[in-house]
Motif scaffolding. Sequence first.
Motif, short mmCIF file in Angstrom:
data_model
loop_
_atom_site.label_atom_id
_atom_site.label_comp_id
_atom_site.label_asym_id
_atom_site.label_seq_id
_atom_site.Cartn_x
_atom_site.Cartn_y
_atom_site.Cartn_z
N THR A 18 10.50 3.17 -7.28
CA THR A 18 9.91 3.67 -6.03
C THR A 18 10.25 2.81 -4.82
N LYS A 118 -4.78 4.29 -4.43
CA LYS A 118 -3.60 4.96 -3.88
C LYS A 118 -3.93 6.30 -3.21
N GLY A 153 1.52 -6.18 -15.55
CA GLY A 153 0.74 -6.93 -14.57
C GLY A 153 -0.70 -6.42 -14.63
N ASP A 155 -2.65 -4.89 -12.70
CA ASP A 155 -2.98 -3.56 -12.18
C ASP A 155 -2.87 -2.45 -13.23
N VAL A 192 0.88 -11.01 -8.39
CA VAL A 192 1.45 -11.69 -7.23
C VAL A 192 0.97 -10.92 -6.00
N LYS A 201 -2.14 -6.78 -3.66
CA LYS A 201 -1.02 -6.99 -4.58
C LYS A 201 0.30 -6.79 -3.84
N SER A 203 3.55 -5.12 -3.40
CA SER A 203 4.03 -3.82 -3.90
C SER A 203 5.33 -3.45 -3.22
N LYS A 204 6.25 -2.89 -4.01
CA LYS A 204 7.55 -2.55 -3.45
C LYS A 204 7.50 -1.43 -2.42
N SER A 205 6.42 -0.62 -2.44
CA SER A 205 6.38 0.45 -1.44
C SER A 205 5.56 0.05 -0.20
N1 AQP Z 1 2.48 -7.88 -7.47
C1 AQP Z 1 2.67 -7.86 -8.79
N2 AQP Z 1 2.40 -8.94 -9.53
C2 AQP Z 1 2.59 -8.94 -10.86
N3 AQP Z 1 3.05 -7.88 -11.54
C3 AQP Z 1 3.35 -6.77 -10.84
N4 AQP Z 1 3.83 -5.58 -11.18
C4 AQP Z 1 3.96 -4.80 -10.09
N5 AQP Z 1 3.57 -5.47 -9.01
C5 AQP Z 1 3.18 -6.70 -9.43
C6 AQP Z 1 4.15 -5.22 -12.55
O1 AQP Z 1 5.47 -4.72 -12.56
C7 AQP Z 1 5.57 -3.72 -13.57
C8 AQP Z 1 6.20 -2.50 -13.02
O2 AQP Z 1 5.39 -1.92 -12.07
P1 AQP Z 1 5.75 -0.49 -11.50
O3 AQP Z 1 6.91 -0.61 -10.63
O4 AQP Z 1 5.93 0.47 -12.60
O5 AQP Z 1 4.45 -0.05 -10.77
P2 AQP Z 1 3.47 -0.77 -9.81
O6 AQP Z 1 2.58 -1.70 -10.55
O7 AQP Z 1 2.80 0.31 -9.03
O8 AQP Z 1 4.44 -1.63 -8.91
P3 AQP Z 1 4.51 -1.66 -7.35
O9 AQP Z 1 5.58 -2.63 -6.97
O10 AQP Z 1 3.16 -1.86 -6.76
O11 AQP Z 1 5.06 -0.22 -7.05
P4 AQP Z 1 4.55 0.86 -6.02
O12 AQP Z 1 4.54 0.21 -4.67
O13 AQP Z 1 5.53 1.98 -6.10
O14 AQP Z 1 3.20 1.30 -6.47
C9 AQP Z 1 4.17 -3.47 -14.11
O15 AQP Z 1 4.02 -4.18 -15.31
C10 AQP Z 1 3.31 -4.04 -13.03
O16 AQP Z 1 2.05 -4.46 -13.53
#
Ligand code: AQP
Length: 334
Positions: A18, A118, A153, A155, A192, A201, A203-205
Amino acid sequence: MVLYNKTMKTIFSGLKPTGEMTIGNYIGAMKHWPSSQADSRSIFFVPNSHALTVRQDPAQLKTRTLDLVAWLLAVGVDPDESIILVQSMVPAHAELFWILDNFVTIGELSRMTQFKDKSGKSSAEGQLAGLFNYPVLMAADILLYSTDEVPVGEDQIQHVELTRDIATRFNNIYGETFVIPKATTPQHGSRVRGLDDPRYKMSKSDHPDSYVALGEDAESVIKKFKRAVTDSDDKIRYDPKSKPAISNLIEIYAGFAEVDIATVESKYQQKGYGEFKQELGELVADKLSVLQAQFEKYRSNETALMAIIEQGNAKASQIANEKLNEVKSKIGLL
Ligand code: AQP
């Protein structure tokens, strides 16, 4: 590798395409994956169907899916030791999802904190059902492979708990079918936080100032750490409650230097934030440049990358279809 052997534990995890992968995804998840390959059946997947809960640009989604596979290879996941699969290319995931959607209640899904976070303040009219239901697709992903451990992670722990509940419910009605998985989290770096605001947290988005992407150049990485928020005094001390910003930076340092928190604290005991943040930026930039070189190697040959994906999908389909057929036969679906 052995496709299934009950004496060997199965580890299953994934990353959504994402956005650009962040150092949060790296420290909390990807970095730990290569070490699990030796003594377990390791399955890593790109949950591209999960990405649809937010409207995606089609070309970008495709590119990011391939990028992600290249990142997995870059951090050291070996396609001969592990299975690397792309979710949308193994239809059993979508099929089991629909079945399991009938083994979970609206009440349970409403309690998922990630859904609450979200979906924000939008009314039910503005919320996609996919965002609400996605933990069930995640349950299908995990249960298809008789997963023992899901490294995630913080979450994602609640979603693995829900997966356990769904699997137990199914097993109670139809007899032993699913292995009950458990979530495992790294001791440090399981959450993180954003560099601009440690309450959230990373987050990439989110906004690019809040994260460092794995593909970012050294200058930008160092600048972002220099600008990262800190707490009021100038002490490098780990105390997530009263010093959340500096504690977050210490965790990132420890994650990249492969040392424990106490080592970071003692190294910077006599130093101030400025020096610490500069050195942290350099440390992360150096490590990322090594990963980026590996990434380029894999990403630049798309034919070879697709062959790795096809190889993983074929192994995954064999395992997943077997489990799906068992489930269908137990519930009376032809
Ligand atoms: N900030 C974080 N610290 C530690 N672990 C993290 N993970 C995500 N953010 C952190 C862990 O990375 C794995 C993949 O996550 P994901 O991409 O499937 O979904 P997510 O947790 O929703 O990650 P993002 O970056 O926050 O994505 P968006 O912004 O699209 O919602 C998981 O093991 C997650 O725990």
